[in-house]
Design an enzyme around this catalytic site. Sequence first.
Site: not given
Length: 259
Positions: A49, A51, A69, A88, A112, A152
């Site tokens: 958490g 971000w 997530d 997912d 991320d 990322k």
Amino acid sequence: MGNRKDHYYNKSKQEGYRSRAAYKLQQLDDRFDVLFGGASVVDLGAAPGGWLQVAAERAGARGKVVGVDFQSITQFETDAGLETVRGDMTEDETRQRVRDAANGSADVVVSDMAPDMTGEYDLDHARSVHLARQALETARELLDAGGHFVVKVFDGRDFQDLLADIEDEFAFVATHSPDASRDASSELYVVGKNHIVAPIAEGDEHTVEIVDTGDEGDGIARIEGYTLFVDDAAEGDTVDVTVTDLKPNYGFAERRDGA
């Protein structure tokens, strides 16, 4: 490496962030201005958490932040303007739940997400590119014209192809490794600003009618409501053009007859 890792780890504990990764998003936003007051933000791979905390701070009370997530995200002390989805992102059901939580669109999508590491560099890189492409697809689905994207990815042989695909979607694209990343990490962040939502693509050829004149004398054509500026064309002309550049809400084209 250890000193820098310890610095951001200790700093996160002192300042109440759930992970040192919070400083990566802070530094990316300080450099590229992707978050803003009142923004609707979707955070992919949001656990634990860090971000989410930064996004919520910078979006402010008028903002909306959705985190997703497959791991559970512990509830925050204040959840005002913040919603989490457990699932997912490679599954259609989860993607739909995120769309619903974001009310169908977003100003900013950040990711991320990282794969479970195997220690085999090529495999880890390929998996990170797959996740980055999942994030890009979500950005395509959710971002309004002019929206921003941060993702990322691990550097490697497939990175340039991914970068080229992101460049097709945004008016400005840059790569950056924030100071909060570990020295030995191969992770990079790609920042895309000003999402292009257009019914045409660079290099397309069209026959268009010039329906108006711009402030600088360019002819203006419209394709499915999208504004296209054409050099050396006057209102009333019908001309063959090649699209040369696209922005979120307008683009440019050159006449093919060389006039």
